[in-house]
Enzyme design. Structure first.
Site, PDB file in Angstrom:
ATOM      1  N   ASP A  90       0.892  -1.157   0.000  1.00  0.00           N
ATOM      2  CA  ASP A  90       0.000   0.000   0.000  1.00  0.00           C
ATOM      3  C   ASP A  90       0.926   1.201   0.000  1.00  0.00           C
ATOM      4  O   ASP A  90       1.527   1.530   1.026  1.00  0.00           O
ATOM      5  CB  ASP A  90      -0.904  -0.002   1.235  1.00  0.00           C
ATOM      6  CG  ASP A  90      -1.891   1.176   1.248  1.00  0.00           C
ATOM      7  OD1 ASP A  90      -1.614   2.177   0.566  1.00  0.00           O
ATOM      8  OD2 ASP A  90      -2.919   1.084   1.933  1.00  0.00           O
ATOM      9  N   HIS A  91       1.067   1.847  -1.155  1.00  0.00           N
ATOM     10  CA  HIS A  91       2.122   2.853  -1.282  1.00  0.00           C
ATOM     11  C   HIS A  91       1.941   4.021  -0.318  1.00  0.00           C
ATOM     12  O   HIS A  91       2.902   4.713   0.006  1.00  0.00           O
ATOM     13  CB  HIS A  91       2.225   3.355  -2.729  1.00  0.00           C
ATOM     14  CG  HIS A  91       1.077   4.211  -3.175  1.00  0.00           C
ATOM     15  ND1 HIS A  91      -0.087   3.684  -3.685  1.00  0.00           N
ATOM     16  CD2 HIS A  91       0.907   5.555  -3.172  1.00  0.00           C
ATOM     17  CE1 HIS A  91      -0.910   4.662  -3.998  1.00  0.00           C
ATOM     18  NE2 HIS A  91      -0.341   5.806  -3.703  1.00  0.00           N
TER      19      HIS A  91
ATOM     20  N   HIS B  72      -6.174   2.445   1.757  1.00  0.00           N
ATOM     21  CA  HIS B  72      -5.444   3.621   2.255  1.00  0.00           C
ATOM     22  C   HIS B  72      -6.081   4.214   3.513  1.00  0.00           C
ATOM     23  O   HIS B  72      -5.405   4.448   4.522  1.00  0.00           O
ATOM     24  CB  HIS B  72      -5.394   4.712   1.179  1.00  0.00           C
ATOM     25  CG  HIS B  72      -4.828   4.260  -0.125  1.00  0.00           C
ATOM     26  ND1 HIS B  72      -3.788   3.361  -0.222  1.00  0.00           N
ATOM     27  CD2 HIS B  72      -5.146   4.588  -1.407  1.00  0.00           C
ATOM     28  CE1 HIS B  72      -3.503   3.161  -1.497  1.00  0.00           C
ATOM     29  NE2 HIS B  72      -4.313   3.891  -2.223  1.00  0.00           N
TER      30      HIS B  72
END
Length: 504
Positions: A176-177, A239
């Site tokens: 999950d960047h 996110h």
């Protein structure tokens, strides 16, 4: 310190690999984390040669200003294999090339498999990695997976089982960047490194917490994907719930992978699972219509490419999470995210409770009976990075009239520009075997349980779309959601444009 590893990138010709992975690998190369003992195999269906692949890699790192020698040496470590993920013979070719490069570069059997592809291929790929003997018995084998991890809880659980049949949980890195972003990682430091905040980080002092992921862009060329996902699955399931977990978690016993994961999972488990009636009371959705902001015209979502004219897919979500534990009982965590909003920005607002009595009212005739403005801690995630804390101070002059004062810190453009990019950090974490900033299955499972209840409820009702104009901060229902609890959104950038006639 140099790391030895073979990266195999499934989807090596794709947008993610070209925009994010190759520049990030080059940054690691520039810093010495990758040097002589690394190699990259890019695989995809396109019939590229090694030379053409290396030209693409060189083109994608040109903005990082490599010297000719750096560019040539870095690109020489890249190899291309035209590959059909369903063809067993192609995996035999992959094994031969992997073994050859392992010996050629002295990689010690260390392998990272990066699946930059749609999740329906994950099971097929990992099964072939095992059946064709590509996994090594020396060194490590680590799997990095991009979102979405499934499309709902059932598909995610099935996918997880397929992967766990081949890789143990400690070798699975669900990326999950956002967890690689500097200010997301700073949340833990703000909380656990400052007694002034950790002492107040509970329902006795905090009135509500607001999390905003605002995007100024529309769906543009991602209409095909967005029609299958929507804002709820695209942003909230991963996110936003990860940020909620970081804000709500208890203090870990140590700042280690296992301790942090344990506390994040506890926080996610404590989020109230809403009934259908509660979903309709606590969550709203929107879809953007045509609009004009600052002289620029924008089309409606249903007029975007690859979007159905009668689409009922949401481009905006706002909601209220409640966390049923001792620390957070009764405190709303408000979230919102959307496309084609007023400004691009990700920020967190911690709104502290009012003082029980405003003792300065006697000095301010016009403000008798009014509360003082609330203290608000803001964490700026992007595009700027930093913090601000709103306090009440004395106005200059006679008497004790008050005014809000903002203590503000923003990272300089130079620092922000030169700080490690999220994918660079996460690739280095994978090399080091550190899964702290990746999602554990238990986190994914809890997130899907929460989101599925919202999705299933919405699928049974017909929304009145479109319901907010492009360039605004979402539908009126998102503001009403907070107003019925006596709260309001702290960040309202659309007001500035409305006051100047730049937004209708």
């Amino acid at each position: 310190m140099e790391q030895a590893a073979l990266f195999t990138i499934f989807g090596g010709t794709g947008d993610l690999a070209q925009r994010k992975l190759y520049p990030s690998l080059f940054r690691l190369y520039k810093k010495g984390n990758l040097a002589e003992h690394f190699a990259v195999i890019g695989t995809a269906r396109r019939p590229w040669s090694d030379d053409h692949y290396r030209e693409i890699v060189c083109d994608k790192i040109k903005d990082l200003n490599p010297t000719d020698e750096e560019k040539k040496d870095f690109a020489s470590h890249f190899y291309y294999l035209s590959h059909d993920v369903n063809d067993t013979k192609h995996y035999d070719q992959l094994k031969d090339l992997s073994d050859k490069l392992d010996e050629q570069y002295g990689l010690q059997g260390n392998r990272i498999y990066y699946l930059a592809m749609a999740p329906q291929f994950f099971g097929t790929i990992v099964n072939h990695l095992k059946s064709q003997g590509i996994l090594t018995t020396t060194g490590y084998n680590r799997l990095v997976i991009e979102k979405p991890f499934g499309f709902d809880y059932d598909s995610a659980a099935e996918l997880n089982q397929q992967i766990r049949n081949v890789f143990p949980e400690e070798d699975i890195f669900r990326i999950d960047h956002y967890l690689g972003k500097e200010m997301i990682q700073n949340i833990s430091v703000i909380r656990f490194g400052n007694n002034i905040f950790e002492s107040l980080w509970n329902n006795r002092y905090i009135e509500n917490i607001q999390i905003t992921f605002s995007e100024a862009l529309g769906v543009e060329d991602r209409g095909g994907y967005y029609e299958q996902s929507g804002a709820l699955k695209d942003m909230v399931q991963n996110h936003i719930l990860q940020v909620v977990a970081l804000l709500a978690m208890e203090v870990p016993t140590s700042f280690s992978n296992s301790s942090i994961r344990q506390e994040k999972v506890k926080a996610l488990e404590a989020i109230r699972r809403y009934s259908s009636e509660e979903v309709l009371q606590n969550f709203v959705r929107g879809q953007y219509d045509a609009g004009t902001l600052d002289g620029k015209d924008f089309v409606a979502y249903h007029d975007e490419p690859k979007v159905a004219e009668d689409s009922l897919m949401e481009t905006f979500v706002a909601g209220k999470f409640l966390i049923d534990n001792f620390r957070w009982s009764g405190i709303p965590f408000y979230i919102r995210t959307g496309k084609r909003m007023t400004e691009k920005g990700t920020r967190i607002n911690i709104v502290f409770k009012q003082l029980p009595v405003n003792v300065f009212n006697f000095e301010q005739e016009e403000a008798k009976g009014a509360d003082l403005p609330q203290n608000i801690l803001t964490i700026y995630i992007q595009p700027t990075e930093g913090f601000s804390l709103t306090l009440n101070g004395k106005k200059i002059g006679q008497g004790f009239n008050t005014e809000p004062v903002k203590l503000d810190f923003r990272q300089s453009a130079e620092v922000t520009e030169n700080s490690p990019e999220a994918y660079e950090k996460l690739l280095l974490d994978a090399l080091n075997g550190d899964a702290t900033n990746f999602s554990h299955w238990d986190e994914v499972a809890n997130s899907w349980e929460i989101v599925d209840r919202i999705r299933h409820t919405w699928d049974k009702t017909t929304p009145g779309f479109p319901n907010y104009a492009a360039g605004t901060m979402g539908p009126q229902s998102a503001f009403d959601l907070l107003a019925k609890n006596g709260h309001e959104w702290t960040w309202q950038p659309d007001q500035w444009y409305r006051e100047r006639g730049k937004l209708n």
